[in-house]
Write an enzyme that holds these catalytic residues in place. Sequence first.
Site, short mmCIF file in Angstrom:
data_model
loop_
_atom_site.label_atom_id
_atom_site.label_comp_id
_atom_site.label_asym_id
_atom_site.label_seq_id
_atom_site.Cartn_x
_atom_site.Cartn_y
_atom_site.Cartn_z
N ASP A 1 -3.05 5.98 -3.53
CA ASP A 1 -1.86 5.40 -2.90
C ASP A 1 -1.28 4.34 -3.83
O ASP A 1 -1.72 4.20 -4.99
CB ASP A 1 -2.22 4.83 -1.53
CG ASP A 1 -3.17 3.64 -1.63
OD1 ASP A 1 -3.88 3.53 -2.66
OD2 ASP A 1 -3.22 2.82 -0.70
N ASP B 1 -1.44 1.02 -4.10
CA ASP B 1 -2.22 -0.07 -4.68
C ASP B 1 -3.61 0.36 -5.12
O ASP B 1 -4.46 -0.48 -5.41
CB ASP B 1 -2.30 -1.26 -3.71
CG ASP B 1 -3.12 -0.97 -2.46
OD1 ASP B 1 -2.97 0.12 -1.90
OD2 ASP B 1 -3.90 -1.85 -2.03
N ASP C 1 -6.30 1.78 -3.73
CA ASP C 1 -7.56 1.61 -2.99
C ASP C 1 -7.87 2.82 -2.10
O ASP C 1 -8.90 2.86 -1.45
CB ASP C 1 -7.56 0.32 -2.18
CG ASP C 1 -6.58 0.32 -1.01
OD1 ASP C 1 -5.70 1.19 -0.96
OD2 ASP C 1 -6.68 -0.59 -0.16
N SER D 1 0.83 -1.21 0.00
CA SER D 1 0.00 0.00 0.00
C SER D 1 0.86 1.26 0.00
O SER D 1 1.62 1.50 -0.93
CB SER D 1 -0.96 -0.03 1.19
OG SER D 1 -1.89 1.01 1.13
#
Length: 472
Positions: free
Chosen positions: A247, A249, A251, A111
């Site tokens: 961010d 990834d 999400d 992340s």
Amino acid sequence: MDSQLVCSEIIAKSGIAFGTSGARGLVKDFTPEVNAAFALAFISAIENEFSFDTVAIAIDNRPSSYAIAQACAGVLKQHKLNVVYYGVIPTPALAYKAMQDNMPCIMVTGSHIPFDRNGLKFYRPDGEITKADEQAILASKAIFAALPEHLNELPLDVSACESYTLRYTSLFNADTLKGKKIGIYEHSSAGRDIYKVLFEKLGAEVISLGRSDEFVPIDTEAVSDEDKQRALDWSNEYSFDAIFSTDGDGDRPLIADENGNWLRGDILGLLCSQLLKIEALATPVSCNTAIEKSANFKQVKRTKIGSPYVIAEFAELADQYTSVAGFEANGGYLLGSDVTFNGKVLKALPTRDALLPALVLLAQPKQVSELLIELPQRFTASDRIKDFAKEKSLKLIHSFKNDTSHFLGSLGYEEGYSVNSTDGLRITLDCGDVVHLRPSGNAPELRCYTESSSEQSATKLVINALNFISNY
């Protein structure tokens, strides 16, 4: 089976632990054996609940992610499971495709944390794993054989990317963003090859910004001063209607208004929920109290921080209300039920998603700043102290909970207050100001969230609180 390895034993020695969103740790600790142990332990934890013969895997743009995926795939194939590899895509794109195809999936991502760390997120065929699933993974006695030194390449399947894009192009008209100029801060986001194409399909003029071949750890809850200045400069140069980013990834969204000011994630979530006409919300205790003050929702359930806690409230809320959703202070939006929007049904996606709140907001005829003015004027700020051990955080919070006067006195408060210990230590002053301290669930950091009647006072409060703690 030669060289039998037990999942729980490998995991226990790895130094990798579950936080608020998946298993996280240093890249050096994600050895092939550890990756294999986590992947097989995940499957063994859910295989009695679901019937499946295929597991999906995707990754972010971290240098270490592909090798981790290879090891996960290797052990799954060793146990006679098929593996479909979707490449570098956003976490919600992987989760959405896997849920539609009724199969479990593994996302390799750390992340927003630095590139010397990485992580694994696990999804059952019906969505994110629960805290109980996490414990089952850690305790799994499943065994596997040591992986070969050279692991097979993973053939790429692009259907998850296509499915995720279609989810939103079919929800909005092709001219929804016509006349709008939008910047996409791409950096190293896992969705950077999706967003520009998608926004253009909806009619926007799009300019790509800040693409990086090196991994950039964007934290949507603690935007760097450099990124704040970048947005102001880009907005001034290009006269954008908005800037969109995520961010690592994909999400957690990051949206800047037409003036280049980044929105807080919980304010974006509040606006999206209003526009979707959501009846009931689940949201962490750290989110802005403008949610309740807006009086737009029949029920707001406050939770501990972390998407599993938000999701855990959805079933009960769905029994009482027709539309249910949640969001976090980082902006990740979780759709807990099917909803009707633009006369079309949007299927539930009970995991953090960056695209839905962004598109719903940008589809409005009003400028972003105009929508913000209509909200109750409560302002939040957040920051963190890095390299602050969790044990140190917990000790400090315990000390402050027993005697809050010295801490509050250093911040200039002499009035009454109340304390909420749902997650960390949340102090609400009689004047309405809030100071919330908690250890990060993903990294050795102490996080501080504040709320006040102006942006300046909220920012000053978080700075003063962390300065006091640094010298405590």
